[in-house]
Design a protein around this motif. Structure first.
Motif, mmCIF file in Angstrom:
data_model
loop_
_atom_site.group_PDB
_atom_site.id
_atom_site.type_symbol
_atom_site.label_atom_id
_atom_site.label_comp_id
_atom_site.label_asym_id
_atom_site.label_seq_id
_atom_site.Cartn_x
_atom_site.Cartn_y
_atom_site.Cartn_z
ATOM 1 N N LYS A 1 15.461 -12.417 -11.863
ATOM 2 C CA LYS A 1 14.225 -13.034 -11.380
ATOM 3 C C LYS A 1 13.379 -12.048 -10.579
ATOM 4 N N THR A 2 13.613 -10.745 -10.770
ATOM 5 C CA THR A 2 12.877 -9.703 -10.048
ATOM 6 C C THR A 2 12.146 -8.811 -11.047
ATOM 7 N N PHE A 3 10.841 -8.602 -10.806
ATOM 8 C CA PHE A 3 9.979 -7.907 -11.755
ATOM 9 C C PHE A 3 9.064 -6.929 -11.012
ATOM 10 N N ALA A 4 8.524 -5.974 -11.765
ATOM 11 C CA ALA A 4 7.528 -5.049 -11.214
ATOM 12 C C ALA A 4 6.463 -4.785 -12.260
ATOM 13 N N ALA A 5 5.229 -4.608 -11.791
ATOM 14 C CA ALA A 5 4.109 -4.272 -12.665
ATOM 15 C C ALA A 5 3.118 -3.447 -11.868
ATOM 16 N N SER B 1 0.847 -1.181 0.000
ATOM 17 C CA SER B 1 0.000 0.000 0.000
ATOM 18 C C SER B 1 0.889 1.241 0.000
ATOM 19 N N THR B 2 0.638 2.127 -0.958
ATOM 20 C CA THR B 2 1.480 3.323 -1.074
ATOM 21 C C THR B 2 0.654 4.603 -1.162
ATOM 22 N N ASP B 3 -0.610 4.517 -0.749
ATOM 23 C CA ASP B 3 -1.472 5.681 -0.683
ATOM 24 C C ASP B 3 -1.575 6.373 -2.049
ATOM 25 N N LEU B 4 -1.706 7.684 -2.061
ATOM 26 C CA LEU B 4 -1.941 8.428 -3.309
ATOM 27 C C LEU B 4 -0.713 9.239 -3.716
ATOM 28 N N ALA B 5 0.462 8.729 -3.426
ATOM 29 C CA ALA B 5 1.681 9.523 -3.543
ATOM 30 C C ALA B 5 2.456 9.322 -4.840
ATOM 31 N N TRP B 6 1.915 8.560 -5.785
ATOM 32 C CA TRP B 6 2.546 8.409 -7.089
ATOM 33 C C TRP B 6 3.992 7.909 -7.013
ATOM 34 N N TYR B 7 4.277 7.060 -6.037
ATOM 35 C CA TYR B 7 5.585 6.407 -5.960
ATOM 36 C C TYR B 7 6.712 7.435 -6.075
ATOM 37 N N THR B 8 6.548 8.495 -5.283
ATOM 38 C CA THR B 8 7.419 9.665 -5.379
ATOM 39 C C THR B 8 7.800 10.140 -3.984
ATOM 40 N N ASP B 9 9.006 10.669 -3.840
ATOM 41 C CA ASP B 9 9.373 11.397 -2.615
ATOM 42 C C ASP B 9 8.686 12.755 -2.693
ATOM 43 N N THR B 10 7.617 12.917 -1.945
ATOM 44 C CA THR B 10 6.727 14.060 -2.121
ATOM 45 C C THR B 10 7.305 15.337 -1.526
ATOM 46 N N ARG B 11 6.731 16.460 -1.961
ATOM 47 C CA ARG B 11 7.112 17.754 -1.404
ATOM 48 C C ARG B 11 6.567 17.941 0.006
ATOM 49 N N TYR B 12 5.596 17.093 0.417
ATOM 50 C CA TYR B 12 5.104 17.177 1.790
ATOM 51 C C TYR B 12 5.842 16.207 2.720
ATOM 52 N N ASP B 13 7.057 15.820 2.296
ATOM 53 C CA ASP B 13 8.011 15.109 3.153
ATOM 54 C C ASP B 13 7.587 13.689 3.500
ATOM 55 N N TYR C 1 2.825 3.855 -13.728
ATOM 56 C CA TYR C 1 3.859 4.883 -13.617
ATOM 57 C C TYR C 1 4.939 4.440 -12.635
ATOM 58 N N GLY C 2 4.521 3.927 -11.460
ATOM 59 C CA GLY C 2 5.491 3.510 -10.454
ATOM 60 C C GLY C 2 6.375 2.380 -10.927
ATOM 61 N N ALA C 3 5.795 1.408 -11.628
ATOM 62 C CA ALA C 3 6.578 0.276 -12.108
ATOM 63 C C ALA C 3 7.596 0.707 -13.155
ATOM 64 N N VAL C 4 7.159 1.536 -14.127
ATOM 65 C CA VAL C 4 8.090 2.002 -15.160
ATOM 66 C C VAL C 4 9.188 2.862 -14.535
ATOM 67 N N LYS C 5 8.823 3.647 -13.547
ATOM 68 C CA LYS C 5 9.824 4.473 -12.854
ATOM 69 C C LYS C 5 10.863 3.591 -12.167
ATOM 70 N N ILE D 1 9.451 2.502 -1.691
ATOM 71 C CA ILE D 1 9.156 1.428 -2.648
ATOM 72 C C ILE D 1 10.420 0.924 -3.343
ATOM 73 N N ALA D 2 11.380 1.817 -3.601
ATOM 74 C CA ALA D 2 12.561 1.447 -4.381
ATOM 75 C C ALA D 2 13.670 0.848 -3.539
ATOM 76 N N GLU D 3 13.768 1.239 -2.280
ATOM 77 C CA GLU D 3 14.897 0.823 -1.458
ATOM 78 C C GLU D 3 14.470 0.050 -0.208
#
Length: 258
Positions: free
Chosen positions: A119-123, A79-91, A130-134, A98-100
């Protein structure tokens, strides 16, 4: 298969995070489906949700557990809420999570999971596409294959369309000033142009022909092809809905290099 629900603490987000996990387990049933098990070097798929979902939505809206029953594949659904798999400006650093951090947590809790790139994949779907391609573009050393279903892949070029979904304050809270997205680490087209194709994982991109995000996918595929990426594109009749995603996740699972 074993299906687990885990409540884990993220040091990056400083909060509890929910995960749904499917793990291979050898079963022999009198009635039902026997499943294939393995106890080491298990391939893993990180399966990401969209804006209206959470960790449970793939399990509730598709038959993902049945689809992977005989693949010997682990599926991690965070679960990653509504944050678009991003380090947000609201800290709130959802990209770093997700990446580390998430792979570290998963390997600590489930040591049978592979540590091999091959043997590691993302979708993911929509926001999760967007998050998977990123992940594939910014962490290419970690992933062999990436898939996007109906992904919102062109946030810089398609911001007018996204502003119809959420207001400016939402998007600026995630990405900062909208004029600064293009050319940033959150701009997938920019990342595509600045990653050597030989270093990239292979990609599978699909989107329904009636989906408003269809052009976003075709444009992204065009840019990948220009750079020489290994990218497959398939589409077909369908909208931005679970009927389309339940069908196409099966095609993606067949495509994974297991």
């Amino acid at each position: 298969m074993a299906f687990l629900q885990a409540n884990v603490f993220s040091n990056v987000l400083e909060m509890e995070v929910m995960l749904d996990i499917i793990l291979p387990q050898e079963t022999k049933k009198t009635f039902g489906t026997n499943t294939k098990g393995t106890s080491e070097d298990v391939p893993v798929l990180y399966l990401l949700h969209g804006m209206n979902g959470n960790h449970s939505v793939w399990q509730r809206r598709t038959a993902i557990e049945r689809y992977v029953a005989n693949m010997g594949l682990a599926v991690i659904m965070p679960s990653t809420d509504l944050a678009w798999y991003t380090d947000t400006r609201y800290d709130m650093n959802y990209w770093t999570f997700i990446a580390e951090e998430l792979p570290e947590i998963c390997h600590e809790l489930f040591p049978q999971l592979t540590t091999k790139r091959a043997k590691t994949f993302a979708a993911g779907l929509s926001m999760g596409g967007y998050g998977a391609v990123k992940l594939g573009l910014r962490k290419p050393e970690n992933f062999a294959a990436i898939a996007s279903l109906s992904g919102g892949l062109t946030i810089a070029e398609g911001m007018d369309q996204l502003l119809e979904i959420k207001g400016r304050s939402y998007w600026e809270g995630i990405f900062g000033p909208l004029a600064e997205i293009k050319g940033s680490e959150n701009d997938l087209i920019h990342l595509i142009k600045n990653l050597e194709a030989a270093q990239a994982p292979k990609f599978f991109i699909t989107c329904g022909t009636e989906d408003p995000l269809h052009q976003s996918s075709t444009y992204t595929v065009e840019k990948m092809q220009e750079q020489g990426y290994d990218v497959s594109f398939e589409d077909g009749p369908g909208e931005h809905d679970w009927i389309y995603w339940d069908h196409w996740i099966q095609r993606i699972l067949d495509w994974l290099p297991l």
